[in-house]
Design an enzyme around this catalytic site. Structure first.
Site, mmCIF file in Angstrom:
data_model
loop_
_atom_site.group_PDB
_atom_site.id
_atom_site.type_symbol
_atom_site.label_atom_id
_atom_site.label_comp_id
_atom_site.label_asym_id
_atom_site.label_seq_id
_atom_site.Cartn_x
_atom_site.Cartn_y
_atom_site.Cartn_z
ATOM 1 N N HIS A 166 0.818 -1.210 0.000
ATOM 2 C CA HIS A 166 0.000 0.000 0.000
ATOM 3 C C HIS A 166 0.852 1.260 0.000
ATOM 4 C CE1 HIS A 166 0.684 1.079 4.273
ATOM 5 N NE2 HIS A 166 0.644 -0.234 4.518
ATOM 6 N N CYS A 182 2.793 -4.700 7.010
ATOM 7 C CA CYS A 182 2.490 -4.409 5.613
ATOM 8 C C CYS A 182 3.704 -3.799 4.923
ATOM 9 C CB CYS A 182 1.299 -3.472 5.506
ATOM 10 S SG CYS A 182 -0.285 -4.237 5.941
#
Length: 206
Positions: A166, A182
């Site tokens: 992301h 992440c």
């Protein structure tokens, strides 16, 4: 599913065989691509890219791997993400990765792609940071959203891994281990990767 259980059994195999690649210096470096961008009604700010080490600027590099074009290989040690291209090349992006205690490795597939995604902190994160409880139902997409301008959702045979590739408004986190697991990219870079990566693409994290 607990994040640390994410394909632990496959980690050793992945480490030995999946990242059978090597890279050389940038063939094309896209340092000029970090200006202000208007996207879906949002005005992404210009990145002070001179403050980001040049090796983390988006660039095409020579990259030898047995993986087919379209595969994404994440090297968490070197803080690079490679999008495999034909003819022994890859688009390389600088990334931020999980801090100590949140590292992971394994293989997955991109199951969903979202522009300006909603971010919903997991329950364990809310327990660590109670101030995030206000977003229990989801933080709408926007310039301050931790997922940034785009998110690619990683699934395996067991379903949603909880991990994402992301964007981030925190450009200064690139090249560091600061996330909760992440893989984060500069917003201008995640937009570029989003446009290249297909649903179903293989993602290898080493």
């Amino acid at each position: 599913m607990h994040r640390r259980q994410f394909l632990i059994g496959a980690t050793a195999l992945v480490a030995v065989t999946a990242l059978a690649g090597c890279t050389t210096g940038g063939m094309s470096v896209f340092t000029a691509e970090y200006g202000s961008v208007k996207d879906a009604g949002y005005q992404l700010p210009q990145i002070p890219i001179a403050k980001v080490p040049r090796k983390y600027h988006r660039q095409i590099v020579k990259y030898d791997t047995a993986e087919k074009a379209g595969t994404i290989i994440v090297d968490t040690n070197e803080k690079f993400l490679y999008y495999v291209m034909p003819e022994g090349r890859a688009m390389r992006y600088g990334i931020g990765v999980g801090r100590e205690g949140f590292e992971w490795s394994g293989t997955a597939r991109i199951a969903m792609k979202r522009e300006w995604p909603t971010w919903t902190p997991p329950a364990e994160m809310i327990r660590r940071q109670p101030e995030l409880a206000k977003w229990r139902g989801g933080q709408p997409g926007g310039l301050q959203n931790p997922l940034g301008a785009r998110a690619l959702y990683l699934f395996n045979a067991r379903g949603d891994t909880g991990y994402r590739l992301h964007g981030t408004p925190e450009w200064n986190s690139i090249g560091h281990a600061m996330s909760s697991g992440c893989i984060r990219l500069i917003n201008q870079d995640i937009i570029d990767l989003y446009n290249r990566a297909e649903n179903g693409a293989k993602v290898i994290v080493v």
